[in-house]
Write a protein that holds these residues in place. Structure first.
Motif, PDB file in Angstrom:
ATOM      1  N   UNK A 188       0.851  -1.166   0.000  1.00 19.84           N
ATOM      2  CA  UNK A 188       0.000   0.000   0.000  1.00 19.84           C
ATOM      3  C   UNK A 188       0.891   1.220   0.000  1.00 19.84           C
ATOM      4  N   UNK A 189       0.763   2.065  -1.000  1.00 23.03           N
ATOM      5  CA  UNK A 189       1.731   3.135  -1.211  1.00 23.03           C
ATOM      6  C   UNK A 189       1.698   4.225  -0.166  1.00 23.03           C
ATOM      7  N   UNK A 190       2.481   5.288  -0.402  1.00 24.75           N
ATOM      8  CA  UNK A 190       2.513   6.419   0.516  1.00 24.75           C
ATOM      9  C   UNK A 190       3.402   6.134   1.703  1.00 24.75           C
ATOM     10  N   UNK A 191       3.274   6.990   2.727  1.00 28.02           N
ATOM     11  CA  UNK A 191       4.105   6.815   3.910  1.00 28.02           C
ATOM     12  C   UNK A 191       3.698   5.548   4.628  1.00 28.02           C
ATOM     13  N   UNK A 230       0.921  -3.885   5.350  1.00 26.82           N
ATOM     14  CA  UNK A 230       0.997  -4.911   4.312  1.00 26.82           C
ATOM     15  C   UNK A 230       0.081  -6.070   4.705  1.00 26.82           C
ATOM     16  N   UNK A 231      -1.229  -5.942   4.429  1.00 26.93           N
ATOM     17  CA  UNK A 231      -2.173  -6.967   4.878  1.00 26.93           C
ATOM     18  C   UNK A 231      -1.877  -8.359   4.314  1.00 26.93           C
ATOM     19  N   UNK A 232      -1.387  -8.434   3.064  1.00 26.19           N
ATOM     20  CA  UNK A 232      -1.135  -9.756   2.476  1.00 26.19           C
ATOM     21  C   UNK A 232      -0.036 -10.464   3.266  1.00 26.19           C
ATOM     22  N   UNK A 233       0.997  -9.710   3.613  1.00 25.29           N
ATOM     23  CA  UNK A 233       2.102 -10.287   4.388  1.00 25.29           C
ATOM     24  C   UNK A 233       1.586 -10.784   5.745  1.00 25.29           C
ATOM     25  N   UNK A 279      -6.909  -9.510  -0.341  1.00 29.98           N
ATOM     26  CA  UNK A 279      -5.830  -9.702   0.646  1.00 29.98           C
ATOM     27  C   UNK A 279      -5.782 -11.165   1.110  1.00 29.98           C
ATOM     28  N   UNK A 280      -6.958 -11.702   1.428  1.00 28.74           N
ATOM     29  CA  UNK A 280      -7.013 -13.058   1.984  1.00 28.74           C
ATOM     30  C   UNK A 280      -6.615 -14.086   0.921  1.00 28.74           C
ATOM     31  N   UNK A 281      -7.137 -13.903  -0.268  1.00 26.46           N
ATOM     32  CA  UNK A 281      -6.856 -14.836  -1.362  1.00 26.46           C
ATOM     33  C   UNK A 281      -5.349 -14.833  -1.670  1.00 26.46           C
ATOM     34  N   UNK A 282      -4.765 -13.628  -1.762  1.00 31.16           N
ATOM     35  CA  UNK A 282      -3.335 -13.519  -2.088  1.00 31.16           C
ATOM     36  C   UNK A 282      -2.469 -14.120  -0.977  1.00 31.16           C
ATOM     37  N   UNK A 283      -3.013 -14.177   0.232  1.00 31.88           N
ATOM     38  CA  UNK A 283      -2.243 -14.715   1.365  1.00 31.88           C
ATOM     39  C   UNK A 283      -2.460 -16.221   1.533  1.00 31.88           C
ATOM     40  N   UNK A 284      -3.267 -16.818   0.671  1.00 30.08           N
ATOM     41  CA  UNK A 284      -3.420 -18.276   0.697  1.00 30.08           C
ATOM     42  C   UNK A 284      -4.691 -18.794   1.349  1.00 30.08           C
ATOM     43  N   UNK A 285      -5.548 -17.882   1.836  1.00 26.87           N
ATOM     44  CA  UNK A 285      -6.796 -18.321   2.460  1.00 26.87           C
ATOM     45  C   UNK A 285      -7.826 -18.664   1.388  1.00 26.87           C
ATOM     46  N   UNK A 286      -8.756 -19.533   1.732  1.00 26.14           N
ATOM     47  CA  UNK A 286      -9.745 -19.990   0.752  1.00 26.14           C
ATOM     48  C   UNK A 286     -11.140 -19.973   1.392  1.00 26.14           C
ATOM     49  N   UNK A 287     -12.164 -20.265   0.593  1.00 25.07           N
ATOM     50  CA  UNK A 287     -13.527 -20.322   1.140  1.00 25.07           C
ATOM     51  C   UNK A 287     -13.942 -19.018   1.804  1.00 25.07           C
TER      52      UNK A 287
END
Ligand SMILES: C[S@@+](CC[C@H](N)C(=O)[O-])C[C@H]1O[C@@H](n2cnc3c(N)ncnc32)[C@H](O)[C@@H]1O
Length: 288
Positions: free
Chosen positions: A1-4, A124-127, A192-200
């Motif tokens: 997520x950009x910016x500061x 960084x929510x995905x992380x 965010x959840x999908x990119x982090x590997x969560x499903x359903x």
């Protein structure tokens, strides 16, 4: 997520964290309906639960009470003062002071991950969700509460709207960045959840009435939110004027000795791994 970069540690180890500790009993009371709702979603058979951004530990303690002494329940939070308050609340439970975006848990160590409003403040929510995914067993469920849109939660911005002419430097809300309303858009949350590997992943609206005793109202808005963060730096005259103006703006929410407001939230659920479908089973997850 950009910016500061959003400095969650600075924010939650500073005035915000201190305010939550000072107002612990008010916040416990105010969000108790959401505590019940969250805890009700946890399958009583779960043995190892992680409460993310647990704050002073209300939901951690509530879920531990539900699961009984055979379960291991852990709360994690970035705030020293909030984790200390949580430990003081229940010395038997495990409370870890850590940034969920960086913390490496033992793999597959939790069979449920829960949170009440503790996951919207990640730079960084995905992380963060990927770390939580690694910490989850394949059978684990994730369930958390997040706020819906600002427009659906007018109570949350009464103070800053009323105080804006008196405190012109209040920071604007950023619905696309870390903060209270960061998960208002369900498409972003899903991503965010999908990119982090969560499903359903399911995102369900839930509306709950919350209350606080009227005598606590001034203490609440002078400590929390953008106005609460800015007031300690205001001069005495401005401070008095802000309190009078903001207190009046809350009038529509005051009913006798009680302040009442609707909390418009999302109840978001996901699974660590796809579940095998049994014939006749509902596709909708009821418990994590
Ligand atoms: C709105 S409070 C909710 C506290 C608690 N869940 C409750 O409902 O009472 C958000 C919490 O998330 C925590 N938090 C924010 N960023 C975090 C991070 N990166 N890692 C761990 N905790 C974090 C804050 O310290 C704070 O306690």
């Amino acid at each position: 997520m950009g910016g500061n970069r959003y400095d969650a540690s600075a924010r939650w180890n500073g005035r915000s964290g201190q305010a939550w500790v000072q107002l612990q009993s008010v916040m416990d009371h105010m969000y108790r309906p959401l505590e019940s709702l969250l805890v009700d979603t946890v399958d009583p058979a779960r043995r190892s639960v992680l409460d993310v951004g647990c704050g002073t530990g209300a939901t951690t303690v509530a879920v531990a009470r539900k699961l009984g002494p055979g379960a291991r329940v852990t709360g994690v939070d970035i705030s020293d003062s909030m984790i200390s308050a949580a430990r003081a609340r229940d010395a038997q439970l495990e409370f870890v002071r850590a940034d969920v975006q960086d913390h490496e848990w033992a793999p597959a160590s939790f069979d449920a991950v829960i949170s009440r409003f503790g996951v919207m403040f990640f730079d960084d929510p995905v992380r963060a969700f990927a770390h939580l995914h690694r910490a989850a067993t394949p059978e684990a469920g994730l369930v958390f509460l997040a706020w819906r849109d600002i427009a659906e939660n007018p109570f949350m911005t009464v103070a800053e709207r009323a105080a804006a002419p008196l405190l012109p430097n209040l920071p604007p809300r950023r619905p696309d960045g870390p903060g209270q309303f960061a998960f208002a858009d369900p498409t972003r949350v899903h991503h965010f959840l999908d990119a982090a590997g969560w499903t359903g992943i399911t995102v369900e609206p839930t509306d709950v009435e919350c209350t606080l005793p009227e005598p606590e109202l001034v203490g609440y808005f002078t400590r929390l939110g953008p106005v609460g963060l800015a007031l300690p730096d205001a001069d005495d005259e401005t401070r008095t004027e802000v309190i009078t103006t903001v207190r009046a703006a809350f009038t529509p929410f005051i009913h006798g000795t009680e302040v009442r407001f609707p909390a418009a939230c999302w109840l978001i659920r996901a699974q660590a791994a796809p579940r095998l479908k049994t014939p006749g089973a509902s596709a909708v997850t009821t418990n994590v």
